[in-house]
Design a protein around this motif. Structure first.
Motif, PDB file in Angstrom:
ATOM      1  N   ASP A   1       0.822  -1.211   0.000  1.00 15.95           N
ATOM      2  CA  ASP A   1       0.000   0.000   0.000  1.00 15.95           C
ATOM      3  C   ASP A   1       0.857   1.262   0.000  1.00 15.95           C
ATOM      4  OD1 ASP A   1      -2.595   1.088  -0.057  1.00 15.95           O
ATOM      5  OD2 ASP A   1      -2.572   1.462   2.106  1.00 15.95           O
ATOM      6  N   HIS A   2       2.190   1.095  -0.167  1.00 13.16           N
ATOM      7  CA  HIS A   2       3.139   2.208  -0.207  1.00 13.16           C
ATOM      8  C   HIS A   2       3.096   3.039   1.073  1.00 13.16           C
ATOM      9  CE1 HIS A   2       3.641   1.202  -4.418  1.00 13.16           C
ATOM     10  NE2 HIS A   2       2.335   1.302  -4.592  1.00 13.16           N
ATOM     11  N   ARG A   3       2.931   2.366   2.218  1.00  6.28           N
ATOM     12  CA  ARG A   3       2.869   3.073   3.492  1.00  6.28           C
ATOM     13  C   ARG A   3       3.878   2.530   4.502  1.00  6.28           C
ATOM     14  NH1 ARG A   3      -1.797   2.767   6.494  1.00  6.28           N
ATOM     15  NH2 ARG A   3      -2.531   0.856   5.484  1.00  6.28           N
ATOM     16  N   LEU A   4       4.863   1.786   4.035  1.00  5.25           N
ATOM     17  CA  LEU A   4       5.829   1.179   4.946  1.00  5.25           C
ATOM     18  C   LEU A   4       7.005   2.120   5.186  1.00  5.25           C
ATOM     19  CD1 LEU A   4       6.600  -1.380   6.543  1.00  5.25           C
ATOM     20  CD2 LEU A   4       7.810  -2.178   4.500  1.00  5.25           C
ATOM     21  N   ASP A   5       7.318   2.388   6.457  1.00  2.00           N
ATOM     22  CA  ASP A   5       8.415   3.268   6.833  1.00  2.00           C
ATOM     23  C   ASP A   5       9.632   2.449   7.274  1.00  2.00           C
ATOM     24  OD1 ASP A   5       6.865   5.562   6.401  1.00  2.00           O
ATOM     25  OD2 ASP A   5       6.024   5.445   8.435  1.00  2.00           O
ATOM     26  N   PRO A   6      10.833   3.013   7.156  1.00  6.78           N
ATOM     27  CA  PRO A   6      12.043   2.267   7.540  1.00  6.78           C
ATOM     28  C   PRO A   6      12.022   1.781   8.984  1.00  6.78           C
ATOM     29  CG  PRO A   6      12.649   4.181   6.227  1.00  6.78           C
ATOM     30  CD  PRO A   6      11.180   4.294   6.489  1.00  6.78           C
ATOM     31  N   GLN A   7      11.496   2.579   9.917  1.00 11.80           N
ATOM     32  CA  GLN A   7      11.488   2.134  11.317  1.00 11.80           C
ATOM     33  C   GLN A   7      10.567   0.941  11.522  1.00 11.80           C
ATOM     34  OE1 GLN A   7      10.680   5.233  10.308  1.00 11.80           O
ATOM     35  NE2 GLN A   7       8.920   6.075  11.428  1.00 11.80           N
TER      36      GLN A   7
ATOM     37  N   THR B   1      22.514  -4.621  12.574  1.00 11.39           N
ATOM     38  CA  THR B   1      22.528  -5.406  13.800  1.00 11.39           C
ATOM     39  C   THR B   1      21.277  -5.110  14.627  1.00 11.39           C
ATOM     40  OG1 THR B   1      23.668  -3.725  15.103  1.00 11.39           O
ATOM     41  CG2 THR B   1      25.056  -5.273  13.865  1.00 11.39           C
ATOM     42  N   SER B   2      21.010  -5.978  15.599  1.00 14.81           N
ATOM     43  CA  SER B   2      19.865  -5.734  16.482  1.00 14.81           C
ATOM     44  C   SER B   2      20.008  -4.392  17.183  1.00 14.81           C
ATOM     45  CB  SER B   2      19.759  -6.859  17.513  1.00 14.81           C
ATOM     46  OG  SER B   2      19.410  -8.077  16.882  1.00 14.81           O
ATOM     47  N   GLU B   3      21.236  -4.036  17.555  1.00 14.54           N
ATOM     48  CA  GLU B   3      21.457  -2.766  18.242  1.00 14.54           C
ATOM     49  C   GLU B   3      21.132  -1.575  17.345  1.00 14.54           C
ATOM     50  OE1 GLU B   3      23.878  -5.931  20.155  1.00 14.54           O
ATOM     51  OE2 GLU B   3      23.554  -5.280  18.083  1.00 14.54           O
ATOM     52  N   VAL B   4      21.500  -1.670  16.075  1.00 11.72           N
ATOM     53  CA  VAL B   4      21.182  -0.599  15.140  1.00 11.72           C
ATOM     54  C   VAL B   4      19.670  -0.439  15.012  1.00 11.72           C
ATOM     55  CG1 VAL B   4      21.177  -0.008  12.685  1.00 11.72           C
ATOM     56  CG2 VAL B   4      23.324  -0.584  13.815  1.00 11.72           C
ATOM     57  N   HIS B   5      18.964  -1.566  14.899  1.00  9.65           N
ATOM     58  CA  HIS B   5      17.505  -1.465  14.763  1.00  9.65           C
ATOM     59  C   HIS B   5      16.856  -0.962  16.039  1.00  9.65           C
ATOM     60  CE1 HIS B   5      17.442  -2.975  10.735  1.00  9.65           C
ATOM     61  NE2 HIS B   5      18.153  -4.031  11.081  1.00  9.65           N
ATOM     62  N   GLN B   6      17.411  -1.309  17.188  1.00  9.98           N
ATOM     63  CA  GLN B   6      16.899  -0.741  18.438  1.00  9.98           C
ATOM     64  C   GLN B   6      17.047   0.779  18.443  1.00  9.98           C
ATOM     65  OE1 GLN B   6      19.314  -3.246  21.026  1.00  9.98           O
ATOM     66  NE2 GLN B   6      17.466  -4.091  21.956  1.00  9.98           N
ATOM     67  N   LEU B   7      18.173   1.276  17.935  1.00 11.79           N
ATOM     68  CA  LEU B   7      18.384   2.724  17.902  1.00 11.79           C
ATOM     69  C   LEU B   7      17.484   3.409  16.883  1.00 11.79           C
ATOM     70  CD1 LEU B   7      22.269   2.995  18.284  1.00 11.79           C
ATOM     71  CD2 LEU B   7      20.501   3.244  20.041  1.00 11.79           C
TER      72      LEU B   7
ATOM     73  N   ILE C   1      14.474   2.384  16.132  1.00 13.99           N
ATOM     74  CA  ILE C   1      13.169   2.417  16.798  1.00 13.99           C
ATOM     75  C   ILE C   1      13.178   3.456  17.920  1.00 13.99           C
ATOM     76  CG2 ILE C   1      11.540   1.061  18.168  1.00 13.99           C
ATOM     77  CD1 ILE C   1      12.682  -1.423  16.587  1.00 13.99           C
ATOM     78  N   GLY C   2      14.276   3.503  18.679  1.00 13.80           N
ATOM     79  CA  GLY C   2      14.383   4.483  19.762  1.00 13.80           C
ATOM     80  C   GLY C   2      14.298   5.909  19.258  1.00 13.80           C
ATOM     81  N   GLN C   3      14.929   6.167  18.123  1.00 12.03           N
ATOM     82  CA  GLN C   3      14.863   7.520  17.553  1.00 12.03           C
ATOM     83  C   GLN C   3      13.440   7.857  17.121  1.00 12.03           C
ATOM     84  OE1 GLN C   3      17.643   8.213  14.379  1.00 12.03           O
ATOM     85  NE2 GLN C   3      17.088  10.360  14.155  1.00 12.03           N
TER      86      GLN C   3
ATOM     87  N   LEU D   1      10.780   6.765  18.498  1.00 12.54           N
ATOM     88  CA  LEU D   1       9.968   6.961  19.697  1.00 12.54           C
ATOM     89  C   LEU D   1      10.266   8.271  20.421  1.00 12.54           C
ATOM     90  CD1 LEU D   1      10.128   3.336  21.150  1.00 12.54           C
ATOM     91  CD2 LEU D   1       8.139   4.430  20.107  1.00 12.54           C
ATOM     92  N   THR D   2      11.548   8.696  20.400  1.00 12.30           N
ATOM     93  CA  THR D   2      11.951   9.851  21.208  1.00 12.30           C
ATOM     94  C   THR D   2      12.291  11.091  20.403  1.00 12.30           C
ATOM     95  OG1 THR D   2      14.318   9.276  21.160  1.00 12.30           O
ATOM     96  CG2 THR D   2      12.953   8.247  22.885  1.00 12.30           C
ATOM     97  N   GLY D   3      12.574  10.896  19.116  1.00 10.79           N
ATOM     98  CA  GLY D   3      13.031  12.028  18.307  1.00 10.79           C
ATOM     99  C   GLY D   3      14.507  12.350  18.515  1.00 10.79           C
ATOM    100  N   GLU D   4      15.200  11.555  19.320  1.00 11.13           N
ATOM    101  CA  GLU D   4      16.616  11.791  19.621  1.00 11.13           C
ATOM    102  C   GLU D   4      17.502  10.795  18.876  1.00 11.13           C
ATOM    103  OE1 GLU D   4      17.828  14.185  21.420  1.00 11.13           O
ATOM    104  OE2 GLU D   4      16.016  14.978  22.367  1.00 11.13           O
ATOM    105  N   ASN D   5      18.544  11.310  18.224  1.00 12.66           N
ATOM    106  CA  ASN D   5      19.502  10.464  17.513  1.00 12.66           C
ATOM    107  C   ASN D   5      20.587  10.020  18.494  1.00 12.66           C
ATOM    108  OD1 ASN D   5      21.510   9.328  15.953  1.00 12.66           O
ATOM    109  ND2 ASN D   5      21.432  10.878  14.352  1.00 12.66           N
ATOM    110  N   ALA D   6      20.607   8.715  18.797  1.00 15.04           N
ATOM    111  CA  ALA D   6      21.562   8.185  19.763  1.00 15.04           C
ATOM    112  C   ALA D   6      22.672   7.371  19.105  1.00 15.04           C
ATOM    113  CB  ALA D   6      20.835   7.311  20.789  1.00 15.04           C
ATOM    114  N   PHE D   7      22.836   7.543  17.783  1.00 16.54           N
ATOM    115  CA  PHE D   7      23.845   6.759  17.080  1.00 16.54           C
ATOM    116  C   PHE D   7      25.272   7.208  17.403  1.00 16.54           C
ATOM    117  CE2 PHE D   7      20.227   5.483  14.594  1.00 16.54           C
ATOM    118  CZ  PHE D   7      20.530   4.180  14.237  1.00 16.54           C
ATOM    119  N   SER D   8      25.429   8.427  17.869  1.00 15.82           N
ATOM    120  CA  SER D   8      26.791   8.899  18.175  1.00 15.82           C
ATOM    121  C   SER D   8      26.746   9.795  19.402  1.00 15.82           C
ATOM    122  CB  SER D   8      27.366   9.660  16.984  1.00 15.82           C
ATOM    123  OG  SER D   8      26.561  10.768  16.650  1.00 15.82           O
TER     124      SER D   8
END
Length: 392
Positions: free
Chosen positions: A316-322, A373-379, A381-383, A385-392
Motif C-alpha cells: 500500500d506504499h505506506r511502509l516506513d524504515p522504522q 545489527t539488532s542494536e542498530v535497529h533498536q536505535l 526504533i528508539g529515535q 519513539l523519542t526524536g533523539e539520535n543516539a547513534f553517536s
C-alpha cells in the motif's frame, strides 16, 4: 490430529489464492532442489550455482520489481518466497535476496535506462549474478565512514578500496559498488557504480572457514585502480539514501525469511518429539516439552502476523524504515531463540547434520547481525519513539 506451527491461528486464510500458490511453488522447489542436498553443501562450504538459473526460471529473481523481465509480484508474495527459501537455508534466501533486493533493485531504482536494459533482463533470468558492495572491513554499521573512493580522471572514474562480507561476490558477473566521491562531505558524496567483475583491477577472493552461512558464497571485493566510464555511475541518487534504501528492501525479505528457518526447526522438532521415546513415552507427551513447543509456536505466529502486516503496508506504499526495523529486530531475535530451544529438545541429535536445527541456528547468528545489527535497529526504533539520535 497435531497442527502445523502456523495453523493454530488459521493464518493461511489471511493470504490470497495467488499468495498461497506462490508459497507452495517455492516450497516445492526447496523440497525438491535444496533440502536433499543442503546439508552436504553446508558441510563442504559451497552452494550449487545451478540454483541461480532455476530460480530465474521460476521468476524469483527481482520478483517484486516491474519490467525488464521481472515478475512484478506483490511485496507479500516476495516475502512468502523468502520464507520458503530460508526454510531450506538462509544461504539460498541470501543468494536470491542479494540478487533481487540489493543488486537488481539498485539498478532498477537508480540506474540509467541503458544500465537497466543491459543488466536487469539477464539478472532476472539468472543468466547474470550480482553482488552489492557496501560493507567494508572497518565500516559496517557506519557506512558513512567508508574508505572506498572514486575520483574523476578525464571522463572516467577510478575506484580504489575494499569491501567485505559480500554475498555472491566471487561468483558475480556485476557488482554494485558504493564509493565516496567527495571526501570533504562524508556520507554526502557517496555514489553507486555498476562494475562488471571482469574489469581490470577488480578481484573478489572468497572468504573461507566460516561457521555460519556455509552454503553461501561470501567474498571480499578488492578494487585497485578500477577504471570505469562515466556512464558506470548510477545517475539517480547521491548520498547514503541510495544504499540504505536498498538495504531496506533486503531487510524486508529477512523479516519473512527468518521465520522460514524457525518454522523448519519447529516442524522438525514436532516430528522428532512425536517419535522419540524417553522413559517409555514420547518426548512430546511431557509438560516441559509441550511448554517449549507452545511458546515457540506462539512467537512464530506472532512473527508471521507482523511480517504480513508489514507486507500489506509495503504493497500500500505506506511502509516506513522504522517499521522494517521493528520486523527485522523481532523476527530474527525470535527465530534464533526458536532454533536454540528446538536444539534442546533434540538433545545431542540437534547438533548433527542429520537434522537442520544447528545449521539454521548457525545461519541465524549471521542473519541476526547482517543488514543492520539488532542494536542498530533498536536505535532506529528508539529515535522514532523519542526524536533523539543516539547513534553517536
Amino acid at each position: 490430529m497435531p497442527l502445523s506451527p502456523l495453523e493454530l491461528l488459521k493464518i493461511d486464510h489471511l493470504l490470497t489464492e495467488d499468495e498461497r500458490d506462490i508459497a507452495a511453488t517455492v516450497r516445492s522447489f526447496v523440497d525438491r532442489r535444496v533440502k536433499p542436498q543442503v546439508a552436504d553443501w553446508y558441510d563442504r562450504g559451497e552452494i550449487d550455482l545451478g540454483l541461480v538459473k532455476e530460480a530465474g526460471s521460476l521468476g524469483l529473481l527481482g520478483m517484486h520489481l516491474t519490467g525488464y523481465g521481472c515478475a512484478g509480484t506483490t511485496a507479500v508474495c516476495y516475502g512468502l518466497a523468502c520464507l520458503e527459501l530460508e526454510a531450506g537455508d538462509s544461504g539460498v534466501r541470501s543468494l536470491v535476496s542479494v540478487q533481487g533486493s540489493l543488486a537488481m533493485f539498485a539498478i532498477w531504482k537508480f540506474g540509467s535506462e541503458e544500465q537497466k536494459q543491459t543488466w536487469l533482463p539477464r539478472m532476472a533470468a539468472g543468466e547474470a549474478l550480482g553482488c552489492f558492495g557496501l560493507t567494508e572491513p572497518d565500516f559496517g554499521s557506519n557506512p558513512a565512514g567508508m574508505r572506498t573512493h572514486a575520483v574523476r580522471d578525464g571522463d572516467d572514474w577510478v575506484l580504489n578500496g575494499t569491501k567485505m562480507w559480500i554475498t555472491n561476490g566471487s561468483a558475480a558477473d556485476v557488482a554494485v559498488v558504493w564509493a565516496q566521491t567527495d571526501p570533504d562531505r562524508p556520507g554526502k558524496g557517496i555514489r553507486g557504480f555498476v562494475v562488471p567483475t571482469d574489469t581490470p583491477g577488480f578481484s573478489a577472493p572468497k572468504i573461507t572457514k566460516k561457521l555460519s552461512l556455509r552454503a553461501s558464497i561470501t567474498s571480499e571485493l578488492i578494487l585497485t585502480d578500477v577504471r570505469l566510464p562515466a556512464d558506470a555511475v548510477l545517475p539517480e541518487v547521491e548520498g547514503l539514501r541510495g544504499p540504505l534504501s536498498c538495504l531496506n528492501e533486503a531487510r524486508f525479505g529477512i523479516v519473512f525469511g527468518a521465520l522460514g528457518a524457525a518454522r523448519d526447526c519447529l516442524e522438525t522438532t514436532l516430528a522428532y518429539a512425536a517419535t522419540r521415546e524417553v522413559f517409555d513415552r514420547s518426548l512430546g507427551g511431557y509438560q516441559l516439552t509441550q511448554a517449549k513447543l507452545a511458546d515457540m509456536a506462539l512467537e512464530l505466529q506472532k512473527g508471521f502476523l507482523l511480517a504480513l502486516h508489514l507486507g500489506r503496508l509495503k504493497d500500500d506504499h505506506r511502509l516506513d524504515p522504522q517499521q522494517i526495523s521493528l520486523g527485522k529486530l523481532n523476527n530474527t531475535r525470535e527465530a534464533i531463540a526458536i532454533a536454540r530451544t528446538c536444539r534442546t529438545i533434540l538433545g545431542a541429535n540437534g547438533i548433527t547434520g542429520e537434522y537442520p536445527i544447528m545449521r539454521h541456528a548457525n545461519n541465524l547468528e549471521s542473519v541476526l547481525t547482517y543488514e543492520g545489527t539488532s542494536e542498530v535497529h533498536q536505535l532506529v526504533i528508539g529515535q522514532a519513539l523519542t526524536g533523539e539520535n543516539a547513534f553517536s
